[in-house]
Structures are given as structure tokens and as C-alpha cells.
Write a protein that holds these residues in place. Sequence first.
Motif, short mmCIF file in Angstrom:
data_model
loop_
_atom_site.label_atom_id
_atom_site.label_comp_id
_atom_site.label_asym_id
_atom_site.label_seq_id
_atom_site.Cartn_x
_atom_site.Cartn_y
_atom_site.Cartn_z
N GLY A 81 0.82 -1.21 0.00
CA GLY A 81 0.00 0.00 0.00
C GLY A 81 0.85 1.25 0.00
O GLY A 81 0.61 2.17 0.78
N TYR A 82 1.82 1.28 -0.92
CA TYR A 82 2.76 2.41 -0.97
C TYR A 82 2.00 3.73 -1.11
O TYR A 82 1.14 3.89 -1.97
CB TYR A 82 3.73 2.26 -2.15
N GLY A 83 2.32 4.69 -0.25
CA GLY A 83 1.69 6.00 -0.29
C GLY A 83 0.48 6.12 0.62
O GLY A 83 -0.03 7.22 0.85
N GLY A 84 -0.02 4.98 1.14
CA GLY A 84 -1.18 5.01 2.03
C GLY A 84 -0.76 4.88 3.48
O GLY A 84 0.33 4.39 3.79
N HIS A 85 -1.63 5.28 4.39
CA HIS A 85 -1.28 5.22 5.82
C HIS A 85 -2.01 4.11 6.58
O HIS A 85 -1.71 3.85 7.73
CB HIS A 85 -1.55 6.57 6.49
#
Length: 315
Positions: A81-85
Motif C-alpha cells: 500500500g505504498y503511499g497510504g497510511h
Amino acid sequence: MKTPKHWQTKNIVALSLFLPSCLYALATWLRIKFNTPKKVKVPVICIGNLTAGGTGKTPVSISIARILKQAGRNPYFISRGYGGHLSDVEVDINLHSPIEVGDEPLLLAQEAPVIVNHKRYEGAKKAIESGADIIIMDDGFQNPSLYKDKSFLVIDGNIGLGNMFPIPAGPMREFFSQGKKRAHAVIILGEDKTNIADKFSDLPVFYGDIVEQEPQIENKNIVAFAGIGRPQKFYDSLKKCGLNIVKTFDFPDHHLYKNDDIQKIIETAENLGASVFTTSKDFVKIPFIYKSKVNVLNIEIKWKDINELKKFINS
């Protein structure tokens, strides 16, 4: 980031960065060497690569998920989930945003369920609990936490492996010899212009092409934008469809679009009497109120020998 020009050849810039690039690759090797991958109860297929930048992993992952579903399997994607928190969640395309789960998971979730977890092994366990009987690991070839039953290396045939130097001198995420040892097969997309298949003569090599679905629009003049590793690749695809690009806007890979970004693009297109086009990966990151004004160039993988690929995947 966009792909640096010095990554393609052994030039003076690349040579000046060779020492830090070796340190980068050494750190990757040590991380993999001193971690033992954990195995889960179902097969894991990793769709990865040896280089940074866009090679076509996402459309390949989607195509392989379709192959598995046609064979009666219930695949789940797992993603960092690159870019997500958020972490440890199943992606809901009607609920989650790119800032929560990243852009690629939202795209993959249109084909099969996606579990986002920064810890891949935990993500795989959650997928199995949710009903997965096979797992597709989106990226993660250099991630040592989860055992992979089959690992594909996806390579863009137009550029191959560049100068074969590790980051930052070149595009390689690790030393070539070390990465090759862990691979089970190679996928080359497009014409193999650098004869990269010769370096993998002892592995199965599958060939595919990225095929564009020709847009059904009257206005062939377009403004195009993209936030991917190689935006020119997208623009070339638009030209192949007979579209006339009058203006482009390049953004960093995984860029999260703000209202101002899209407003500027749409206003430019209106002033030029043009339509607006972007990639499917970028489209999921556009604020909802602008989606009706932006067209998407849809693509899919056309395999040279899909039956051989199916046999390998299902073996």
C-alpha cells in the motif's frame, strides 16, 4: 520520481555514483540474507522486478489474477500500500482513498480482493482467513518476510535493465546475480530490444505486449498527464491510438493529485480545445468531482503463448 537519464548507460554520472550504489545493493543483500521467509498455507506468486520505475507489474498482476480465476481459484492480492497510511485492511474501492491505501491497491481491487499490510506475512494470513486459496504478491521481490512459491521478474523490453548499476547509479534494486538466483521465471513486455532474455537462458521466459483499448472519442487532440516512472511510455501508447498530444503534464510517481493540479490541466485542455487523458493508475487518484472530465487509456496484456504461461502458473 521520473526515471533518471543516466540509468541507461555507463556514463560519467553513473560512474560517479557507483560506490553509494554498491552500498545500497549490499544493504539489500544483507537484509535478504539474514531474514528467513515465513511460509503460509497457500501458494504465493510474486510479481516483482529487479529495477526501480514502471515495468508493467500492475497489468501483469491483473492478467495473472484473471488466469487464476478462470482456473477456478480465488486469488487475493497483498500489497504494502505504498503511499497510504492504513495497514491490515481489505481494500474497498467505494470507501478507501489513495491517501489511505495507495493507488495500486485501488486499481488491483477492481479485479480481485486486496489486503494492504505493511507486513507482507501478516497480510497473507489475513487474505487466507478471508478465503484466499492463492496469493498474488504485488511487488515485494526484495521483501524477505514472506516465502514465494513462484517469483516472476517483469522487465520492460524497450529498456531492459538499463546500465545494470544499482540505485542511485542505475536502476537496479539489487545485484543482478543475487536477484536472478531467487527468480523462477521472467516476463518481458514488448520487443526485447536489449536482448535481455539471453541473461535468463536458464529460466522460463514469457513474452507479452501491452495492448491499448482504442478510445472512442471524436476529438483526437488531447492533453495528457501521468504520475508514473516513465510517462513517455504512456504518451507513446496514446500516439499509437492515433491521438494528437498537444500538451503533457508530468508528475512524480505515486503523486496524489490536488484540486489545483486537475483544474490547471482541465483549463489548459479547454483553452486548447482538447480532451484530457491519463492512466488508469492516475485516474483512481483524481478527486471525484473531476472524473467525468478525464478519459482513461485502458490497457491489458496480450501474451505470446498464454497456454504455456497458464501451465507454469497452475503447476
